[in-house]
Design an enzyme around this catalytic site. Sequence first.
Site, short mmCIF file in Angstrom:
data_model
loop_
_atom_site.label_atom_id
_atom_site.label_comp_id
_atom_site.label_asym_id
_atom_site.label_seq_id
_atom_site.Cartn_x
_atom_site.Cartn_y
_atom_site.Cartn_z
N CYS A 197 -36.46 31.70 91.07
CA CYS A 197 -35.50 32.79 90.93
C CYS A 197 -36.01 33.96 91.76
O CYS A 197 -37.14 34.43 91.55
CB CYS A 197 -35.43 33.18 89.45
SG CYS A 197 -34.43 34.63 89.12
N CYS A 212 -30.52 34.18 96.62
CA CYS A 212 -30.47 33.94 95.18
C CYS A 212 -30.34 32.43 95.03
O CYS A 212 -29.55 31.80 95.76
CB CYS A 212 -29.25 34.63 94.57
SG CYS A 212 -28.84 34.10 92.89
N1 DGL Z 1 -30.97 32.67 90.53
C1 DGL Z 1 -31.52 33.96 90.43
C2 DGL Z 1 -32.03 34.51 91.73
O1 DGL Z 1 -32.48 33.74 92.56
C3 DGL Z 1 -30.93 34.95 89.48
C4 DGL Z 1 -29.48 35.19 89.51
C5 DGL Z 1 -29.10 36.00 88.31
O2 DGL Z 1 -29.40 35.56 87.20
O3 DGL Z 1 -28.53 37.08 88.48
O4 DGL Z 1 -32.05 35.69 91.96
#
Ligand code: DGL
Length: 266
Positions: free
Chosen positions: A72, A188
């Site tokens: 993440c 993301c």
């Molecule tokens: N998948 C996550 C990222 O790479 C988080 C997205 C989220 O929960 O807002 O930032």
Amino acid sequence: MKTVGVFDSGVGGLSVLRALLAELPGVRFIYVADSAYAPYGERTVGEITDRSERITAWLLNTHHIDALVVACNTATAMAIDSLRTTHPDLPIVGVEPALKPAAALSRTGHIGVLATRGTLHSARFARLRAQLESNTSTPLHFVCQPCDGLADAIERDDLQAQQVLCERYAQALRDQAPGDMDTVVLGCTHYPFAADRLGQLLGPDVTLIDTGIAVARRTRDVLGIARAADGDPVPPLLLSTGDPTLLSQAAQRWLGLLAQAGKLET
Ligand code: DGL
């Protein structure tokens, strides 16, 4: 057999797990989707650090993990320093928007970055961007677009909302870099699952970049594992703090995994 913990705010980190399974078929992965607290993108540093610490402690205590992948961008930006301080002996691999590969690939130097508000406003992202801008002979122009709501729409598999939001953010990038942008970073881990949609909207002259494969290679280096020749991956254990059915469905849809996800209370 090595065991590696992987977590994300939700289903987005499956895009990283996909690359990890391909790169490290002999490793057992425990994937935690923190869907009860998703999205992370609009949460505070304190909240994300607390969630990241809890999940990591659970993975260590219950599964004695050999390494952790923070799949993440937002949690990496906000909580990886804290995790490394709390667990100095645990190898931790984070995910950062692929600005460097984008800079190497772009011919025009006009690069779009799609990410959460949390990632784009973090000190870590500012440092990464400043480092690249000062170390390059050709000028780089990063156009950074926060994509409020997009991770959530992917999380809920809401295709209509994904279309509306992708149109909005693709247009916002075009307005800020008319005609020049040839590379867009998917900053993301949820966004690779909207890559087809974004690719159609941005057109064939724009290359989309994500970090799954680079993170998987880095994880292999950290574990000291030589590239395994072949073999079916060890089935991962999938856990969700929210609705496990959504995680099972996403894993089947995107990774072809038939695993039944379990519920995690932490
Ligand atoms: N998948 C996550 C990222 O790479 C988080 C997205 C989220 O929960 O807002 O930032």
